[in-house]
Design a protein around this motif. Structure first.
Motif, short mmCIF file in Angstrom:
data_model
loop_
_atom_site.label_atom_id
_atom_site.label_comp_id
_atom_site.label_asym_id
_atom_site.label_seq_id
_atom_site.Cartn_x
_atom_site.Cartn_y
_atom_site.Cartn_z
N ASP A 137 -3.22 4.93 14.45
CA ASP A 137 -2.91 4.61 15.83
C ASP A 137 -3.89 5.30 16.77
O ASP A 137 -3.63 5.44 17.96
CB ASP A 137 -1.49 5.05 16.18
CG ASP A 137 -0.44 4.31 15.34
OD1 ASP A 137 -0.65 3.15 14.99
OD2 ASP A 137 0.58 4.90 15.01
N ARG A 184 1.90 3.30 20.58
CA ARG A 184 1.50 4.04 19.38
C ARG A 184 2.76 4.61 18.74
O ARG A 184 3.70 5.03 19.44
CB ARG A 184 0.62 5.23 19.76
CG ARG A 184 -0.69 4.86 20.41
CD ARG A 184 -1.54 6.12 20.49
NE ARG A 184 -2.25 6.23 21.74
CZ ARG A 184 -3.58 6.28 21.83
NH1 ARG A 184 -4.32 6.22 20.76
NH2 ARG A 184 -4.16 6.40 23.00
N SER A 216 -4.10 0.14 18.93
CA SER A 216 -3.56 1.48 18.73
C SER A 216 -2.12 1.46 18.24
O SER A 216 -1.52 2.52 18.07
CB SER A 216 -3.64 2.28 20.02
OG SER A 216 -4.97 2.39 20.41
#
Ligand SMILES: [Zn+2]
Length: 444
Positions: free
Chosen positions: A323, A72, A319
């Motif tokens: 995210d 992320r 993600s």
């Protein structure tokens, strides 16, 4: 005979065939199935209070790359378009192995569960350093979510004009053999199945036409569904026209990639003829509004798709491009985006919730999920509406218009996966610690 009674819900939004909404209602679960819905129900088994709660079917996530929870907000990937974003992330993903796949899947699935999701698909299309689809299946089985992992693949590396580095692509014969292996080992076609496999070559720009066609033939032979990315943004359309001489819809149709056993992620750039094709063939679409915003891909024509009769579900997508992995927020975003494109009456909160529940279940071939009715699976999300988010609300539509975005309780096949806002099946703080340790190792 195991029974659980959900008692005295403020409102039950059933999403059944009549879209019934019941006040002060109870739900009786017996052996993983909804036995009855009504008032004044009783049990000799466990009772769970739903006072002050709105109850919905469990949400259904139709597109994800669970492994990406480990990447992320990666610098260099935060502000790029799709192709540049992929090229930033591929070398990082090439360092993953079985542990990364397992832990990141646990994090992704736990995050989904907390946001009301009971059934998730996953699209795993890279298998570096001994990683296998089995790693994510083990994660889902521990948490207890209903899981439809797809055996993804990439076969055209940089040296052959594809986008991914050569180190991340596989030989097509190996891909098809592993598809057969996982289908034979894990796929359960029965009603109420907790685990179903799909085949999912990654995208037209990372596999050959032959693999697309062979995967479709094999999927029909094995009775599993097909999934890929399609028509995601303008770069994707340009690639299709330059490389195949046609738009993505025709490419899909020519290779056997339309039908009720196929669902495509994104479809942001489908034109009117492609929407008609998808409606006619009952081909499904996994709409991923946050990812589309994040990568600046555009606004998918969901209003036009739904009006034409295209089956549409929701996906949080990976993600690395969201995210977050909150499916209730994704439903809200779907509603808001259609309003940006088409006006305030373009999509109601109830329609967005319908897409997030029975819409998703239908495109995954699960009419036994995504609605609350006797005989359907006991996949149930219970939302506490006594808190600050909904204080002063007049209608259960507040769930999408206001919140909350995390469940109080969640049941999958009648088993409690979230209890009082906490994951009940795994030691989540320990998994988070392990995930952060793996992320730090990747950064280093
Ligand atoms: Zn995706």
């Amino acid at each position: 005979m195991a029974e659980i009674l959900l008692k005295s819900a403020q409102t039950v939004l059933t999403m059944d065939d009549d879209r019934r909404e019941l006040a002060q209602a109870d739900i009786l679960i017996r052996d993983g199935v909804i036995a009855d819905i009504g008032t004044g129900l009783a049990t000799t088994g466990e009772t769970v209070s739903a006072t002050g709660c709105v109850v919905t079917p469990g949400l259904v996530n139709t597109h994800h790359h669970l492994y990406q929870t480990l990447t992320r907000a990666v610098p260099g990937g935060q502000d790029a378009l799709l192709f540049g974003w992929l090229q930033t992330l591929y070398p990082i993903w090439a360092r993953f192995g079985p542990e990364e796949m397992f832990v990141s899947a646990q994090i992704g699935l736990a995050e989904l569960a907390l946001s009301g999701c009971t059934l998730s698909s996953d699209h795993l299309y890279l298998y570096p350093n001994g990683a296998r689809l089995d790693d994510t299946i083990a994660a889902a089985q521990e948490i207890g979510l209903r899981f439809h992992p797809t055996r993804g693949a990439m076969s055209i590396g940089e040296s052959d004009g594809g986008l991914p580095p050569d180190s991340l692509v596989e030989r097509e014969a190996d891909i098809l053999n592993d598809c057969i292996r996982v289908a034979d080992a894990f796929h359960d076609p029965a009603e109420g199945a907790m685990l179903r496999i799909g085949f999912a070559p990654c995208s037209p720009f990372s596999v050959s036409r032959d693999l697309m066609r062979d995967a479709a033939i094999l999927a029909r032979d094995k009775g599993v569904m097909l999934h890929t990315h399609l028509a995601e943004n303008d770069e994707d359309i340009a690639y299709s026209e330059a490389s195949f001489g046609c738009r993505p819809g025709q490419y899909a149709e020519d290779l056997g990639w339309t039908g009720p056993d196929v669902w495509h992620a994104h479809c942001v750039k489908l034109d009117g003829r492609e929407i008609d094709l998808f409606a006619r063939s009952r081909t499904g679409v996994a709409h991923c509004p946050c990812s589309n915003c994040r990568l600046g891909s555009g606004i998918a024509p969901v209003r036009a798709m739904r009006d034409a009769g295209v089956p549409v579900g929701l996906g949080v997508d990976g993600s690395a491009s969201n995210d977050a992995g909150n499916l209730m927020l994704e439903a809200r975003q779907a509603m808001l985006l259609q309003r940006v494109a088409n006006g305030a009456d373009a999509m109601s909160a109830r329609e967005a919730l319908e897409i997030a529940t029975r819409g998703g279940a239908d495109i995954l071939g699960r009419p036994d999920c995504g609605r609350l009715a006797p005989g359907k699976r006991a996949d149930i999300a219970i939302w506490d509406v006594s808190g600050i988010e909904t204080a002063g609300s007049w209608d259960p539509a507040a769930l999408l218009l206001a919140g909350p975005t995390r469940v109080r309780h969640l049941f999958v096949e009648g088993r409690q996966v979230v209890r009082d806002g906490q994951i009940a099946t795994i030691d989540l703080p320990r998994v988070i610690e392990r995930q952060n340790r793996l992320a730090r190792a990747l950064v280093a």
